[in-house]
Design a protein around this motif. Structure first.
Motif, mmCIF file in Angstrom:
data_model
loop_
_atom_site.group_PDB
_atom_site.id
_atom_site.type_symbol
_atom_site.label_atom_id
_atom_site.label_comp_id
_atom_site.label_asym_id
_atom_site.label_seq_id
_atom_site.Cartn_x
_atom_site.Cartn_y
_atom_site.Cartn_z
ATOM 1 N N ASP A 70 42.748 36.793 31.909
ATOM 2 C CA ASP A 70 41.464 36.834 31.000
ATOM 3 C C ASP A 70 40.669 35.073 30.955
ATOM 4 O OD1 ASP A 70 41.168 39.364 30.396
ATOM 5 O OD2 ASP A 70 42.029 39.241 28.660
ATOM 6 N N ASP A 150 35.213 45.445 29.156
ATOM 7 C CA ASP A 150 35.352 45.495 31.040
ATOM 8 C C ASP A 150 36.597 46.237 30.729
ATOM 9 O OD1 ASP A 150 32.638 45.173 31.818
ATOM 10 O OD2 ASP A 150 33.107 43.306 32.297
ATOM 11 N N LEU A 151 37.996 45.656 30.290
ATOM 12 C CA LEU A 151 39.241 45.256 30.963
ATOM 13 C C LEU A 151 39.561 47.397 30.505
ATOM 14 C CD1 LEU A 151 40.714 42.563 29.385
ATOM 15 C CD2 LEU A 151 40.577 43.043 31.426
ATOM 16 N N ALA A 154 38.455 49.235 33.118
ATOM 17 C CA ALA A 154 39.295 48.876 34.359
ATOM 18 C C ALA A 154 40.408 50.225 34.527
ATOM 19 C CB ALA A 154 39.767 48.162 34.164
ATOM 20 N N GLU A 155 40.838 49.884 33.196
ATOM 21 C CA GLU A 155 42.345 50.781 33.180
ATOM 22 C C GLU A 155 41.828 52.328 33.223
ATOM 23 O OE1 GLU A 155 44.944 50.420 32.618
ATOM 24 O OE2 GLU A 155 44.881 47.915 32.379
ATOM 25 N N SER A 157 39.707 53.406 35.094
ATOM 26 C CA SER A 157 39.064 53.972 37.215
ATOM 27 C C SER A 157 39.678 54.954 37.607
ATOM 28 C CB SER A 157 39.270 52.461 37.901
ATOM 29 O OG SER A 157 40.712 52.642 37.617
ATOM 30 N N ARG A 172 29.338 50.425 28.700
ATOM 31 C CA ARG A 172 29.637 50.205 30.210
ATOM 32 C C ARG A 172 30.068 51.980 30.729
ATOM 33 N NH1 ARG A 172 33.060 46.540 34.450
ATOM 34 N NH2 ARG A 172 32.369 47.425 36.194
ATOM 35 N N ARG A 174 29.471 54.811 34.071
ATOM 36 C CA ARG A 174 30.181 55.248 34.968
ATOM 37 C C ARG A 174 29.771 56.698 35.513
ATOM 38 N NH1 ARG A 174 35.879 56.262 37.391
ATOM 39 N NH2 ARG A 174 35.355 58.429 36.569
ATOM 40 N N ASP A 240 28.465 44.161 35.206
ATOM 41 C CA ASP A 240 29.399 44.625 33.807
ATOM 42 C C ASP A 240 28.884 44.038 32.854
ATOM 43 O OD1 ASP A 240 30.679 41.709 33.734
ATOM 44 O OD2 ASP A 240 29.643 41.699 36.123
#
Length: 289
Positions: A70, A150-151, A154-155, A157, A172, A174, A240
């Motif tokens: 990162d 964010d990490l 992403a995992e 997704s 965050r 979606r 993000d």
């Protein structure tokens, strides 16, 4: 945060704070293990509260360490926040925080304020290495939790349906609309407004959190080493969580609104005299307008 209808919630603790993940279907054991591994590695690399982290090794005088994955994302973003705020936000805030008692042992015993060292003269980084010309305490607290949100996001997704990741206030989402109360920094039973977000991130910072002593808290001006006293709470919404988190910190200083505009981040902030400012086009519903 509000629940996803229908949803499966996974509550756990990491980096010393509670987390919650809401998804349409349960996160299986393999995905949970992978997420917790990512979080442990992040803590091992960046925590200034443990003696085996990369940050601790640099502070002890090691000079250079392997760059965690990162590094470019976070330190480049921190450098931009430092540029925007005239170094009020700084990658080397750790020395100043330790001086006022927010140290690895959490002594919370304040000594004389200590301005952060000039980071441009001593700190450098690349995709491979982080180097310090002399020992200093690197601190990514101004955006680190947002980056970790964010990490984790992403995992997840690959999961179908709505997802929400809440890292103790850094959020965050979606595929779902979240309605979030903006907590009044002087009264946790009140809100100054409500913000609805969808497919976005919201991060907040306030001087009533991680506070101790008389006027001591974790939001410090790196130029003086003193806690800020003009802005008491900030909220930022962006694509993000890392950039929203960085803006939430930068908003305590001049230059924060300009940085938010450059990154397309909406914001709200409350000053110590009770006024509330907000960005042009801000979609939050504020009760103090």
């Amino acid at each position: 945060m509000s629940a996803l209808p229908p949803c499966v919630s996974w509550d756990f603790e990491a980096i010393g704070v509670p987390w919650r993940v809401d998804t349409a279907a349960a996160v299986d054991e393999a995905d949970r293990h992978r997420i917790l591994t990512v979080m442990r590695e992040f803590d091992r690399d960046w925590s200034r509260f443990r003696d085996d982290s990369s940050v601790a090794r640099l502070a002890a005088g090691e000079g250079a360490v392997r760059a965690p994955r990162d590094t470019l994302a976070m330190l480049d973003t921190l450098a931009a926040a430092a540029d925007a705020t005239g170094d009020a936000v700084t990658p080397l805030a750790g020395d100043a925080l330790q001086a006022i008692g927010y140290d690895a042992a959490l002594t919370l015993r304040a000594g004389p304020p200590r301005p952060a060292p000039g980071w441009r003269e001593v700190l450098s980084w690349s995709e491979d290495r982080i180097e310090l010309a002399r020992p200093a305490v690197l601190d990514v607290g101004s955006l680190g939790k947002g980056r970790l949100v964010d990490l984790v996001f992403a995992e997840l997704s690959g999961l179908r349906g709505p997802v929400a990741v809440d890292g103790s206030g850094d959020l965050r989402t979606r595929g779902v609309t979240e309605r979030i109360g903006l907590e009044h920094p002087y009264d946790r039973h009140r809100v100054v407004g409500v913000w609805e977000i969808r497919d976005a991130a919201l991060c907040a910072s306030a001087t009533n959190r991680r506070a101790w002593g008389d006027g001591l808290h974790h939001v410090i001006d790196g130029r003086t080493g003193r806690p800020v006293d003009t802005v008491v709470a900030t909220w930022a919404v962006g694509e993000d969580a890392m950039h929203a988190d960085a803006v939430a910190t930068a908003l305590f200083f001049d230059g924060g609104p300009r940085l938010a505009h450059e990154w397309g981040v909406q914001w709200v902030r409350m000053t110590s005299d009770g006024r509330v400012d907000y960005s042009p086009g801000c979609t939050a519903q504020l009760y103090t307008r």
